[in-house]
Design a protein around this motif. Structure first.
Motif, mmCIF file in Angstrom:
data_model
loop_
_atom_site.group_PDB
_atom_site.id
_atom_site.type_symbol
_atom_site.label_atom_id
_atom_site.label_comp_id
_atom_site.label_asym_id
_atom_site.label_seq_id
_atom_site.Cartn_x
_atom_site.Cartn_y
_atom_site.Cartn_z
ATOM 1 N N ILE A 2 0.833 -1.196 0.000
ATOM 2 C CA ILE A 2 0.000 0.000 0.000
ATOM 3 C C ILE A 2 0.873 1.253 0.000
ATOM 4 O O ILE A 2 0.575 2.232 -0.690
ATOM 5 C CB ILE A 2 -0.966 -0.006 1.201
ATOM 6 C CG1 ILE A 2 -1.973 -1.138 1.044
ATOM 7 C CG2 ILE A 2 -1.685 1.321 1.338
ATOM 8 C CD1 ILE A 2 -2.843 -1.366 2.247
ATOM 9 N N LEU A 3 1.971 1.197 0.753
ATOM 10 C CA LEU A 3 2.876 2.339 0.798
ATOM 11 C C LEU A 3 3.507 2.620 -0.564
ATOM 12 O O LEU A 3 3.680 3.773 -0.947
ATOM 13 C CB LEU A 3 3.976 2.112 1.844
ATOM 14 C CG LEU A 3 3.518 2.167 3.297
ATOM 15 C CD1 LEU A 3 4.668 1.822 4.216
ATOM 16 C CD2 LEU A 3 2.965 3.529 3.627
ATOM 17 N N SER A 4 3.829 1.555 -1.281
ATOM 18 C CA SER A 4 4.416 1.769 -2.602
ATOM 19 C C SER A 4 3.391 2.359 -3.566
ATOM 20 O O SER A 4 3.728 3.181 -4.420
ATOM 21 C CB SER A 4 4.995 0.472 -3.157
ATOM 22 O OG SER A 4 3.976 -0.467 -3.397
ATOM 23 N N LEU A 6 0.952 4.372 -2.671
ATOM 24 C CA LEU A 6 0.862 5.780 -2.280
ATOM 25 C C LEU A 6 2.052 6.572 -2.811
ATOM 26 O O LEU A 6 1.907 7.723 -3.223
ATOM 27 C CB LEU A 6 0.778 5.909 -0.757
ATOM 28 C CG LEU A 6 -0.538 5.478 -0.128
ATOM 29 C CD1 LEU A 6 -0.432 5.526 1.388
ATOM 30 C CD2 LEU A 6 -1.672 6.336 -0.614
ATOM 31 N N PHE A 7 3.216 5.951 -2.807
ATOM 32 C CA PHE A 7 4.408 6.592 -3.348
ATOM 33 C C PHE A 7 4.218 6.881 -4.847
ATOM 34 O O PHE A 7 4.580 7.948 -5.336
ATOM 35 C CB PHE A 7 5.631 5.707 -3.121
ATOM 36 C CG PHE A 7 6.911 6.298 -3.607
ATOM 37 C CD1 PHE A 7 7.448 7.432 -3.012
ATOM 38 C CD2 PHE A 7 7.594 5.729 -4.674
ATOM 39 C CE1 PHE A 7 8.626 7.985 -3.461
ATOM 40 C CE2 PHE A 7 8.767 6.273 -5.127
ATOM 41 C CZ PHE A 7 9.295 7.399 -4.523
ATOM 42 N N GLY A 123 6.136 -2.726 -4.973
ATOM 43 C CA GLY A 123 5.556 -3.156 -3.704
ATOM 44 C C GLY A 123 5.196 -4.626 -3.708
ATOM 45 O O GLY A 123 5.425 -5.343 -2.731
#
Length: 131
Positions: A2-4, A6-7, A123
């Motif tokens: 999920i962080l990737s 968002l990135f 990710g």
């Protein structure tokens, strides 16, 4: 993962902003031309309808580098000459703004989703390698 994702969204946000800035400046230019020919509104009143144009008139940077310098010089030359010269100036700059708008739209379509997909794939790769 999920962080990737968002990135990737954050990376594509700059291209989306550039596209919106040029779209607003194109609309502002067209409205200013119509106002010069038929209306009597002040530049500030017209600019208040466009978020990025109003920010640029206040002296804030809406883009970075050479793009911002172009917009600053565009705004600095508004209202410096008589109406017929101003119409010619706005027509000339309108063509440049349309070109930049088209380039930024194409750039966003091409790279905006690419950044998101690449970040998401990275990710997924990291998640698979950690499992």
């Amino acid at each position: 993962m999920i962080l990737s994702a968002l990135f990737g969204i954050i990376l594509s946000a700059d291209r989306k902003k550039t596209m919106k800035v040029y779209a607003q400046f194109c609309e502002f230019n067209e409205k200013l031309l119509l106002n010069l020919k038929y209306g009597k509104l002040k530049v500030g009143e017209i600019a208040s309808q466009y978020e990025y144009v109003a920010q640029a008139l206040e002296g804030k940077s809406v883009l970075r580098g050479e793009k911002d310098e172009f917009l600053r010089s565009y705004l600095n030359n508004i209202g410096n000459t008589d109406a017929p010269s101003q119409v010619d100036y706005l027509n000339e700059r309108g063509e440049s703004l349309k070109k930049y708008k088209a380039e930024s739209e194409e750039d966003y379509k091409k790279y905006g989703s690419l950044y998101f997909k690449l970040a998401l794939m990275a990710g997924i790769l990291v998640a698979v390698l950690l499992i």
